[in-house]
Motif scaffolding. Structure first.
Motif, short mmCIF file in Angstrom:
data_model
loop_
_atom_site.label_atom_id
_atom_site.label_comp_id
_atom_site.label_asym_id
_atom_site.label_seq_id
_atom_site.Cartn_x
_atom_site.Cartn_y
_atom_site.Cartn_z
N GLU A 1 -4.93 -1.20 7.11
CA GLU A 1 -3.69 -0.64 6.57
C GLU A 1 -3.88 0.81 6.13
OE1 GLU A 1 -1.00 -2.05 7.01
OE2 GLU A 1 -0.60 -3.76 5.72
N ILE B 1 -1.77 5.28 6.54
CA ILE B 1 -1.17 6.25 5.61
C ILE B 1 -1.44 7.69 6.05
CG2 ILE B 1 -1.03 6.95 3.21
CD1 ILE B 1 -1.97 4.01 2.63
N PHE C 1 0.47 8.48 9.21
CA PHE C 1 1.90 8.59 8.95
C PHE C 1 2.22 9.98 8.40
CE2 PHE C 1 5.52 8.29 6.10
CZ PHE C 1 6.46 7.77 6.95
N TYR D 1 4.46 12.87 10.00
CA TYR D 1 5.68 13.27 9.31
C TYR D 1 5.69 14.76 8.99
CZ TYR D 1 9.32 13.50 5.77
OH TYR D 1 10.43 13.83 5.06
N TRP D 2 4.56 15.26 8.52
CA TRP D 2 4.55 16.66 8.10
C TRP D 2 4.39 17.62 9.26
CZ3 TRP D 2 0.96 15.75 3.29
CH2 TRP D 2 1.76 15.38 2.21
N PHE E 1 9.73 5.70 11.56
CA PHE E 1 9.99 4.42 10.92
C PHE E 1 9.66 3.28 11.86
CE2 PHE E 1 13.18 6.46 7.91
CZ PHE E 1 12.30 6.39 6.86
N PHE F 1 5.91 2.91 11.95
CA PHE F 1 5.32 2.38 10.72
C PHE F 1 5.67 0.91 10.54
CE2 PHE F 1 4.74 1.77 6.21
CZ PHE F 1 3.65 2.55 5.93
N LEU F 2 6.96 0.60 10.72
CA LEU F 2 7.37 -0.77 10.43
C LEU F 2 6.85 -1.75 11.47
CD1 LEU F 2 10.96 -0.08 9.16
CD2 LEU F 2 8.95 -0.69 7.84
N LEU G 1 3.36 -2.28 10.66
CA LEU G 1 3.27 -3.03 9.41
C LEU G 1 3.59 -4.50 9.65
CD1 LEU G 1 2.63 -2.59 6.48
CD2 LEU G 1 5.04 -2.36 6.03
N LEU G 2 4.57 -4.76 10.50
CA LEU G 2 4.88 -6.16 10.84
C LEU G 2 3.64 -6.83 11.42
CD1 LEU G 2 7.00 -8.40 11.19
CD2 LEU G 2 7.43 -7.52 13.46
N TYR H 1 6.20 16.86 -2.13
CA TYR H 1 5.47 17.87 -1.36
C TYR H 1 5.09 19.05 -2.24
CZ TYR H 1 4.05 20.47 2.74
OH TYR H 1 3.30 21.13 3.68
N LEU I 1 3.59 2.60 -2.02
CA LEU I 1 2.77 1.79 -1.12
C LEU I 1 2.37 0.49 -1.80
CD1 LEU I 1 0.47 4.48 0.47
CD2 LEU I 1 2.28 3.23 1.57
N ILE J 1 0.78 -2.71 0.29
CA ILE J 1 -0.28 -2.21 1.15
C ILE J 1 -1.58 -2.16 0.35
CG2 ILE J 1 -1.05 -0.14 2.37
CD1 ILE J 1 1.59 0.05 3.57
N PRO J 2 -2.65 -2.75 0.87
CA PRO J 2 -3.90 -2.70 0.14
C PRO J 2 -4.47 -1.31 0.14
CG PRO J 2 -4.27 -3.61 2.30
CD PRO J 2 -2.80 -3.38 2.18
N LEU K 1 8.94 -6.73 4.61
CA LEU K 1 9.02 -5.67 5.62
C LEU K 1 10.27 -4.81 5.38
CD1 LEU K 1 7.36 -4.90 8.14
CD2 LEU K 1 9.12 -6.00 9.46
N TYR L 1 10.52 -0.82 4.35
CA TYR L 1 11.42 0.19 4.91
C TYR L 1 12.11 0.95 3.79
CZ TYR L 1 15.48 2.15 7.26
OH TYR L 1 16.45 3.00 7.72
N LEU M 1 9.60 3.18 2.08
CA LEU M 1 9.19 4.23 3.01
C LEU M 1 10.25 5.32 3.08
CD1 LEU M 1 6.93 4.79 5.01
CD2 LEU M 1 8.34 3.81 6.76
N LEU N 1 8.74 13.36 0.30
CA LEU N 1 7.63 14.13 0.86
C LEU N 1 8.11 15.18 1.85
CD1 LEU N 1 4.93 11.42 1.42
CD2 LEU N 1 5.05 13.12 -0.35
N ARG O 1 9.08 18.35 3.84
CA ARG O 1 8.49 19.69 3.73
C ARG O 1 9.48 20.71 3.21
NH1 ARG O 1 4.40 21.26 8.52
NH2 ARG O 1 3.85 22.86 7.05
#
Lengths: 482, 450
Positions: free
Chosen positions: A130, A134, A137, A141-142, A153, A156-157, A160-161, B349, B363, B368-369, B400, B404, B407, B414, B416
């Motif tokens: 996992e 991060i 992602f 994204y940046w 999305f 990621f999803l 993640l699923l 950011y 997270l 999320i671990p 899940l 979303y 997220l 975040l 920019r």
């Protein structure tokens, strides 16, 4: 342990560096991690496990926090470190590499990947699985295309699923094993409950199938690749996908062979469909990056199908092919990146005649194309040839399907090369390669040809691990028969 | 016992000190009281108390852990409140006093061992909250929220009382052990007992904010100030959930087959309704309210877990509460006139501390671990795995949707586009963020000690 801690510390330092220090720091950092892993390699004996973290007690939840590597893991560790260095080198002349956040994230990503490859505990494996999500992602994204949230999305999803299904499977596994240590899990006793075993393995396999991606689970891949920055695409295809293939070899097969017997042919079939499907779609693509993305589905379908044969030589060939695919992925996405960087387009229709303006690039792109269609004397040739042979031995239909990759691969790759490099001259100005791009192409060619001529060097390392897997499988089989 | 008394007396002192309108002084007194309460709770078994023990209020090891968590979270809420009440000093005394009284109730609700103490704790916990919600007198939303919360809350309390009366009628005791013994001896099919238990369950569902008794949540969260909202989402929820789990796992454990269907229904509906409604919200508070409904759904899995329910709930709540407090603090920093999510654009950011806290909190809430939220969910789900597999799968699917949701917030903050944006943050707020971050990152390490 320094193997995992070092990139973490360097990554955190990178976030706080002034802009003009970041670029050399990033490259030096990744090279130093590579050097550390080479020291590990020097002291390594393939017959043994090296435990780098080995607490004696078992913590609540069955956590054991064991970490270590065998030959298989060490090969992946070296691959990760080498590829990260190459990616940073390939981005040397781009603006992105002087961004502290980018370099920091790449190093954190490296830390997570190394953790994944060296973890010998189920929950630890899941955690690192996992954690890799991060940094990638944030990189996408940046530094990716603006307004790419939809693709992001989805990526990621979807993954993640997959991971959540893997988590469910690990929770289920806890009922068959006293704790989550790798050495306990591989001896998980399903007591002949093959259906339960198949369901548990199905969950893990789903996570891997999404990441690889296997045929019906691939829809996240192309949009993610096209929206990603070059470095992001390289990280994704050269390293993140390999997590799943490594997971199949190292975790899935030894743990749940009883259940995998049921999943063998479905996965091989999906791999076979992926080989043809990816290739056919790739033939029709105009965008170079999308084309390479689908080509990657085709290549990885072959590897996944090969792994699921469970034979020694198929798994060995898969490992060779995994390394080859990392080389090819970095090379091809670098070519696409160079074209996009100079011309702001990747559409084959807008390209043409680049080889005339930039002959050096034309030459190296050709070399990379040949590596990717796996001509003899490259690593791809050995890998694909053995895989196809093994698949043919298993069943002739799948063998023929898999063999089509050789033809199809040549078709789409040569079409991409010809369309962009030759043909009517549409491109008149094209800056030829810079020194770092020469260096990357040179290193990649050396590696591909080196492993093509002497693949034994990889196989020697992984042989004991695969033998270990084979013994476990034999044990499982006799148990099931009893 | 000492801790409860220390905190109550600090609350009283706080009321008087608050009249001086010296925010720093009040904060200092309150914090010292809370830290004193924390230490005395921490050492509860190590020294002889000057007060004689009262059988209705005892702290076992688990209860002690919950009490410590509640005191710690209250300290965070108090620190958050300082920033707000420094500028608007009209109700400083009320805020510090009431929040400590409410904490007294929460501790009673955690340490109870008979129904009398339980009801007392519940009321002492709730009544200050009704007032705190409406403390911004000029704000019409706050008044609405306060009145709404008070009426529905009183109604729930009445139902709870009725339930307790029926249970007393059928078992003949207020003491949890005796009730349990009476049920063991064959009371488990008495209709009067069953109705009583159902009524208690309904009231509990209201207090923790689970579907179908969740309607007050969004309005009340929207009307209250940030600090009160953080307190409600963390301490009130923690205490009510603990009481719920403790009663149903310990006292009514024979009735699990009878209540499990209803609890599972509440879990699944809370999860889906909470997360799906949260997706549609544009206001941060309403979103957090729905997200808290969904997280309550997760926490209710603890009710079905006789063996590790309370321990799992503790780990889950430390992850959830720390993340929520962190997010609410960030909302406090970025809030302008409204709490629209557009305020959040780019804040992560431009400010690294906010960025890191926000990413890790979100997270952790997505499960999320290796953050605390993951271990909480893992414990809750893994114990339900054997008996309620389909519901675990549904919960995973719901989480899940939750991922979303979180997220999306992460992506907004975040962005920019926020580069170079100036964000004003006081040292106290930064301290709260760092403490929450420590909780989210390290809360699960407690697992390794036990």
């Amino acid at each position: 342990m320094e193997l995992i801690i070092l990139p973490l510390i360097l990554g955190i330092i990178a976030f706080f560096l002034p802009t003009n220090w970041v670029r050399p720091f990033g490259l030096l950092a990744s090279l130093s991690v590579l050097a550390v892993s080479i020291v590990h390699l020097m002291n390594f004996d393939p017959a043994n496990y090296v435990l780098i973290l080995n607490p004696a007690e078992v913590f609540p939840l069955g956590l054991t926090f064991k970490m270590g590597y065998d030959g298989l893991a060490l090969v992946m560790v070296l691959l990760t470190n080498a590829v990260i260095s190459i990616i940073l080198l390939a981005n040397w002349n781009r603006e992105i590499s002087s961004n502290a956040r980018f370099t920091g994230l790449v190093l954190l990503m490296q830390c997570a990947l190394l953790g994944l490859f060296t973890s010998l505990d189920g929950i630890l494996f899941y955690t690192f699985w996992e954690l890799t999500l991060i940094p990638i992602f944030l990189i996408l994204y940046w530094f990716g295309k603006q307004d790419n949230n939809r693709a992001l999305f989805k990526f990621f999803l979807y993954t993640l699923l997959g991971s959540l299904m893997m988590l469910l499977s690990f929770i289920g596994l806890a009922y068959f094993s006293p704790n989550f240590s790798y050495f306990q899990l591989v001896q998980a006793n399903f007591d002949g409950k093959a259906v339960e075993a198949a369901m548990i393995m199905g969950g893990i396999l789903f996570a891997f199938a999404v990441k690889i991606p296997l045929f019906p689970f691939h829809t996240w891949q192309a949009p993610t690749y096209t929206n990603a920055p070059m470095a992001g695409t390289m990280l994704l295809s050269a390293l993140m996908l390999k997590m799943a293939l490594y997971g199949m070899i190292k975790w899935m097969i030894p743990i749940g062979f009883e259940g995998l017997v049921y999943l063998k042919w479905p996965v091989i079939t999906l791999g076979g469909i992926g080989i043809v499907y990816g290739a056919i779609i790739a033939m029709k693509q105009k965008d170079l990056k999308t084309l390479f993305a689908y080509a990657s589905i085709s290549h990885l379908g072959l590897i996944a199908a090969g792994i699921m044969l469970f034979t020694v030589s198929a798994i060995e060939a898969s490992m060779v092919q995994i390394i080859n695919h990392s080389i090819v992925a970095v090379a091809l996405f670098l070519c696409a990146g160079i074209i996009e960087d100079r011309l702001n387009t990747r559409n084959i229709d807008d390209l043409g005649g680049i080889a005339k303006v930039a002959p050096h690039f034309g030459f190296w792109f050709a070399v990379m194309t040949f590596i990717s269609v796996s001509v003899p004397f490259t690593a791809g040739f050995i890998g694909e040839f053995v895989l196809i042979k093994e698949l043919f031995t298993a069943h002739w239909v799948i063998g023929i399907t898999a063999a089509s990759t050789l033809v199809f691969g040549a078709v789409y790759m040569l079409r991409a090369y010809q369309g962009s490099m030759f043909g009517p001259t549409k491109v008149t100005v094209f800056k030829d390669l810079t020194w770092n791009e020469y260096a990357v192409f040179g290193i990649l060619t050396l590696a591909a040809v080196g492993f093509g001529l002497y693949p034994q060097i990889i196989i020697d390392f992984i042989k004991p691990s695969i033998k270990f897997t084979q013994e476990l499988m034999a044990g499982d089989l006799t148990f099931t028969k009893k | 016992m000492d801790a409860v008394i220390i905190i109550f007396i600090t609350g009283l002192i706080g009321l008087f000190v608050g009249m001086l309108k010296k925010s720093e002084l009040t904060l200092a007194v309150t914090s010292i009281g809370l830290i004193g309460g924390f230490i005395s709770m921490f050492l509860i078994n190590d020294y002889e108390s000057i007060f004689s023990t009262y059988a209705g209020l005892t702290f076992s090891r688990t209860q002690q852990m919950f009490a410590l968590l509640a005191i710690g979270l209250t300290l965070l809420a108090v620190l958050m409140g300082y920033v707000y009440y420094k500028e608007e000093d009209e109700h400083t005394a009320d805020y510090y006093g009431l929040i400590l009284f409410s904490l007294t109730g929460a501790l009673c609700l955690i340490g109870f061992s008979n129904m009398f103490m339980f009801f007392l704790g519940l009321e002492i916990l709730s009544i200050p909250i009704y007032v705190l919600v409406g403390i911004q007198k000029g704000n019409s939303l706050a008044s609405e929220a306060s009145v709404k919360y008070f009426f529905t809350g009183s109604f729930a309390t009445a139902i709870m009382l009725f339930g307790i009366a029926l249970i007393y009628g059928s078992t003949g005791s207020f003491d949890l052990n005796e009730i349990r013994m009476a049920i063991d001896m064959g009371m488990s099919h008495s209709p009067m007992l069953n109705i009583g238990v159902l009524m208690m369950m309904a009231a509990f569902m209201f207090k923790v904010g689970a579907v179908p008794f969740h309607f007050w949540g969004p309005d009340v969260y929207q009307g209250s100030s940030n600090a009160v909202m953080a307190y409600m989402a963390s301490v009130v929820k923690l205490a009510a959930l603990f009481a719920f789990v403790h009663l149903f796992n310990f006292t009514f454990n024979q009735l699990t087959p009878f209540v499990s269907g209803l609890v599972l229904f509440a879990i699944i509906v809370s999860l889906f309704l909470g997360y799906i409604s949260a997706l549609k919200q544009t206001s941060f508070r309403r979103m957090m309210a729905y997200s808290s409904i969904a997280n309550t759904g997760f926490a209710l899995f603890a009710v079905l877990n006789q063996q590790f329910g309370e321990a799992s709930l503790w780990i889950f709540m430390i992850g959830y509460a720390c993340s929520t407090v962190a997010l609410v603090t960030i909302n406090m920093i970025v809030e302008k006139d409204t709490d629209e999510l557009t305020n959040w654009k780019g804040i992560g950011y431009s400010n690294p501390l906010i960025g890191i806290t926000l990413v890790i909190s979100l997270l952790s809430m997505s499960g999320i671990p290796p953050f605390t939220g993951f271990f909480g969910k893992y414990l809750l789900l893994s114990s339900a795995f054997a008996n309620y597999l389909p519901f675990v799968v549904l919960a995973i699917i719901a989480s899940l949707i939750g991922a979303y949701l979180y997220l999306r917030l992460m992506v907004i903050s975040l962005s920019r586009e926020g580069e170079g944006q100036k964000i004003k943050m006081t040292a106290i707020q930064a301290l709260v963020l760092v403490l929450c971050l420590a909780g989210v990152l390290g809360g699960w390490l407690v697992l390794l000690i036990k």
